[in-house]
Design an enzyme around this catalytic site. Structure first.
Site, mmCIF file in Angstrom:
data_model
loop_
_atom_site.group_PDB
_atom_site.id
_atom_site.type_symbol
_atom_site.label_atom_id
_atom_site.label_comp_id
_atom_site.label_asym_id
_atom_site.label_seq_id
_atom_site.Cartn_x
_atom_site.Cartn_y
_atom_site.Cartn_z
ATOM 1 N N ILE A 10 0.805 -1.218 0.037
ATOM 2 C CA ILE A 10 -0.122 0.017 0.014
ATOM 3 C C ILE A 10 0.744 1.301 0.044
ATOM 4 C CG2 ILE A 10 -0.429 0.395 2.515
ATOM 5 C CD1 ILE A 10 -3.273 0.780 2.099
ATOM 6 N N ASN A 23 -2.809 1.627 15.388
ATOM 7 C CA ASN A 23 -3.267 1.436 17.082
ATOM 8 C C ASN A 23 -3.598 2.658 17.618
ATOM 9 O OD1 ASN A 23 -0.877 2.315 18.519
ATOM 10 N ND2 ASN A 23 0.225 0.713 17.450
ATOM 11 N N VAL A 32 1.424 -3.120 8.485
ATOM 12 C CA VAL A 32 1.210 -1.900 7.232
ATOM 13 C C VAL A 32 1.533 -0.559 8.154
ATOM 14 C CG1 VAL A 32 -1.108 -1.391 7.671
ATOM 15 C CG2 VAL A 32 -0.193 -1.166 5.625
ATOM 16 N N ASP A 33 1.454 -0.551 9.500
ATOM 17 C CA ASP A 33 1.532 0.914 10.198
ATOM 18 C C ASP A 33 3.081 1.222 10.157
ATOM 19 O OD1 ASP A 33 1.167 2.992 11.897
ATOM 20 O OD2 ASP A 33 0.722 1.737 13.754
ATOM 21 N N SER A 121 -7.265 -5.201 10.606
ATOM 22 C CA SER A 121 -7.185 -6.258 11.801
ATOM 23 C C SER A 121 -6.892 -7.386 11.223
ATOM 24 C CB SER A 121 -8.769 -6.067 12.221
ATOM 25 O OG SER A 121 -8.932 -4.995 13.137
ATOM 26 N N TYR A 125 -3.856 -8.056 14.541
ATOM 27 C CA TYR A 125 -4.882 -8.127 15.326
ATOM 28 C C TYR A 125 -5.907 -9.248 14.957
ATOM 29 C CZ TYR A 125 -4.296 -3.407 17.317
ATOM 30 O OH TYR A 125 -3.844 -2.182 17.968
HETATM 31 N N1 AR6 Z 1 0.503 -3.159 2.133
HETATM 32 C C1 AR6 Z 1 -0.430 -3.718 2.338
HETATM 33 N N2 AR6 Z 1 -0.951 -4.496 3.245
HETATM 34 C C2 AR6 Z 1 -0.084 -4.580 4.360
HETATM 35 C C3 AR6 Z 1 1.249 -4.376 4.160
HETATM 36 C C4 AR6 Z 1 1.716 -3.407 3.145
HETATM 37 N N3 AR6 Z 1 2.832 -2.699 3.197
HETATM 38 N N4 AR6 Z 1 1.881 -4.812 5.224
HETATM 39 C C5 AR6 Z 1 1.242 -5.633 6.026
HETATM 40 N N5 AR6 Z 1 0.011 -5.659 5.300
HETATM 41 P P1 AR6 Z 1 -1.605 -5.549 10.209
HETATM 42 P P2 AR6 Z 1 -3.805 -5.106 11.973
HETATM 43 C C6 AR6 Z 1 -1.218 -6.327 5.654
HETATM 44 O O1 AR6 Z 1 -0.750 -6.374 11.197
HETATM 45 O O2 AR6 Z 1 -4.100 -6.448 12.018
HETATM 46 C C7 AR6 Z 1 0.451 -2.633 14.015
HETATM 47 O O3 AR6 Z 1 1.444 -2.827 14.816
HETATM 48 C C8 AR6 Z 1 -1.130 -7.604 6.326
HETATM 49 O O4 AR6 Z 1 -0.643 -8.723 5.850
HETATM 50 O O5 AR6 Z 1 -0.619 -4.329 9.445
HETATM 51 O O6 AR6 Z 1 -4.768 -4.038 12.039
HETATM 52 C C9 AR6 Z 1 -0.230 -1.574 14.410
HETATM 53 O O7 AR6 Z 1 0.402 -0.474 14.988
HETATM 54 C C10 AR6 Z 1 -2.712 -7.941 6.875
HETATM 55 O O8 AR6 Z 1 -3.408 -8.438 5.979
HETATM 56 O O9 AR6 Z 1 -2.586 -4.669 10.775
HETATM 57 C C11 AR6 Z 1 -1.372 -2.228 15.375
HETATM 58 O O10 AR6 Z 1 -0.701 -2.400 16.778
HETATM 59 C C12 AR6 Z 1 -3.132 -6.279 6.925
HETATM 60 O O11 AR6 Z 1 -2.167 -5.581 6.089
HETATM 61 C C13 AR6 Z 1 -1.503 -3.496 14.850
HETATM 62 O O12 AR6 Z 1 -0.230 -3.693 14.072
HETATM 63 C C14 AR6 Z 1 -3.124 -5.394 8.461
HETATM 64 O O13 AR6 Z 1 -2.324 -6.200 9.145
HETATM 65 C C15 AR6 Z 1 -2.809 -3.499 13.876
HETATM 66 O O14 AR6 Z 1 -3.071 -4.775 13.441
#
Ligand code: AR6
Length: 172
Positions: A10, A23, A32-33, A121, A125
């Site tokens: 993204i 978060n 992604v954050d 999430s 999450y």
């Molecule tokens: N581009 C697109 N999607 C991505 C990317 C990227 N660069 N990187 C990961 N994903 P997550 P959550 C996907 O864990 O579950 C953080 O520490 C990933 O494969 O990013 O909402 C925050 O600070 C998954 O399908 O977010 C919070 O503490 C999706 O994005 C916590 O994680 C969401 O995964 C939030 O957890």
């Protein structure tokens, strides 16, 4: 509104706004954050700090969304939203739906027409992908918004397949 699915990162999307699965602290994290703050540079974190100091002293509540500029990313804005942690014993679907609805509401305030979403999430999450995809697509499709394109940017084949299946289920 067009709903599109792409496989990828993204942070590479040249769109009006990208949504961050943040978060409550708004101070960055993994997934992604982490990628958004790493590639976007320190400006995004500075703006998040200012938001914490002004409007969100206790943090951004789950299900809400707030915007910053996008630093060095090719997008114009980052819309930070806080997804719920998945819990089998507690139905938090409305909070996950709220992330998409509130992100679109903020996008409308910004005048953003093309908005890229991750699968909120569905990573750290722990939300099961199929269910996360269904909630995401149903909510975005049902929203009343001036956004012209909601682009789901899925990281990995499993996420892409889950969204493809959910989208087919909606249009069938
Ligand atoms: N581009 C697109 N999607 C991505 C990317 C990227 N660069 N990187 C990961 N994903 P997550 P959550 C996907 O864990 O579950 C953080 O520490 C990933 O494969 O990013 O909402 C925050 O600070 C998954 O399908 O977010 C919070 O503490 C999706 O994005 C916590 O994680 C969401 O995964 C939030 O957890």
């Amino acid at each position: 509104m067009d709903t599109t699915l792409v496989r990828g990162d993204i942070t590479e999307q040249a769109v009006d706004a990208i949504v961050n699965a943040a978060n409550s602290s708004l101070m960055g994290g993994g997934g992604v954050d982490g990628a958004i703050h790493r590639r976007g540079g320190p400006r995004i974190l500075e703006e998040c700090r200012a938001l914490r100091a002004s409007s969100y002293e206790k943090g951004l509540p789950t299900g809400q969304a707030v915007a910053t500029t996008a630093g060095r990313l090719p997008a114009r804005w980052v819309i930070h939203t806080v997804g719920p942690v998945y819990a089998r014993s507690d139905d938090r679907s409305h909070l996950l739906a709220s992330c998409y609805a509130e992100s679109l509401r903020v996008a409308d305030e910004l005048g953003a027409k093309v908005v890229a979403f991750p699968a909120v999430s569905a990573g750290i999450y722990g939300w099961p992908l199929d269910d996360a995809a269904r909630i995401a697509l149903t909510t975005v499709r049902g929203a009343s918004t001036s956004v012209a394109e909601a682009r789901f940017v899925l990281f990995g084949d499993d996420a892409y397949a889950a969204f493809e299946k959910a989208l087919a289920g909606l249009t069938a």
